[in-house]
Structure formats: C-alpha cells, structure tokens
Design a protein around this motif. Sequence first.
Motif, PDB file in Angstrom:
ATOM      1  N   SER A   1       1.974   3.430  -9.112  1.00  0.00           N
ATOM      2  CA  SER A   1       2.943   4.375  -8.120  1.00  0.00           C
ATOM      3  C   SER A   1       4.223   3.685  -8.271  1.00  0.00           C
ATOM      4  O   SER A   1       5.467   4.339  -8.367  1.00  0.00           O
TER       5      SER A   1
ATOM      6  N   ASP B   1      -1.474   1.275  -6.619  1.00  0.00           N
ATOM      7  CA  ASP B   1      -0.075   1.055  -6.072  1.00  0.00           C
ATOM      8  C   ASP B   1       0.650   0.588  -7.008  1.00  0.00           C
ATOM      9  O   ASP B   1       1.945   1.038  -7.057  1.00  0.00           O
TER      10      ASP B   1
ATOM     11  N   ASP C   1       0.870  -1.275   0.168  1.00  0.00           N
ATOM     12  CA  ASP C   1      -0.028  -0.099   0.088  1.00  0.00           C
ATOM     13  C   ASP C   1       0.881   1.215   0.084  1.00  0.00           C
ATOM     14  O   ASP C   1       1.223   1.846   1.085  1.00  0.00           O
ATOM     15  N   VAL C   2       1.452   1.610  -0.943  1.00  0.00           N
ATOM     16  CA  VAL C   2       2.347   2.553  -1.464  1.00  0.00           C
ATOM     17  C   VAL C   2       1.558   4.092  -1.265  1.00  0.00           C
ATOM     18  O   VAL C   2       2.452   5.152  -1.018  1.00  0.00           O
ATOM     19  N   THR C   3       0.627   4.063  -1.548  1.00  0.00           N
ATOM     20  CA  THR C   3      -0.117   5.285  -1.711  1.00  0.00           C
ATOM     21  C   THR C   3      -0.846   5.450  -0.298  1.00  0.00           C
ATOM     22  O   THR C   3      -1.140   6.864   0.030  1.00  0.00           O
TER      23      THR C   3
ATOM     24  N   VAL D   1      -4.429  -2.126  -0.950  1.00  0.00           N
ATOM     25  CA  VAL D   1      -3.491  -2.696  -1.917  1.00  0.00           C
ATOM     26  C   VAL D   1      -4.140  -2.705  -3.384  1.00  0.00           C
ATOM     27  O   VAL D   1      -5.364  -3.517  -3.398  1.00  0.00           O
TER      28      VAL D   1
END
Length: 64
Positions: free
Chosen positions: A22, A19, A8-10, A15
């Motif tokens: 990104s 993501d 979950d990079v945002t 997820v």
Amino acid sequence: MSGEKKGDVTGDGIVSVADVVSIISYILGENPSDFNATAADVNGDGKVTVADIVMVIDSILKAN
C-alpha cells in the motif's frame, strides 16, 4: 486516528506485507483505498518515502 500503529496503513491492526504494498502504491501515485498517510510516515519526517517502507519491512522481519 487515535491508537494507530505506525506502519499499519491499511488499518487492520497488524503491520504486514499488505502495508508495504500500500505504501509503494501511494508513493507511485496510485491512491490506494483505506490508506492512512499518518501511519505510513513511520520515521516521522512529515513525508511518506522509501525510508518508511524500509522501516516497515524491518519491523516485519524483526517480528518473525
């Protein structure tokens, strides 16, 4: 970041394809906003690579 979810990079709590996009943007050097590199290192090898993208995609597919 406490309680972060791998992939979950945002930081939106899920997820998703966003993501993946990104992480691709990050790898291409585009410096995406709200990017969490720690969450992007899904396999824990200290690098953000295509292997992490594959793992995120795999987790998305398994959730469906």
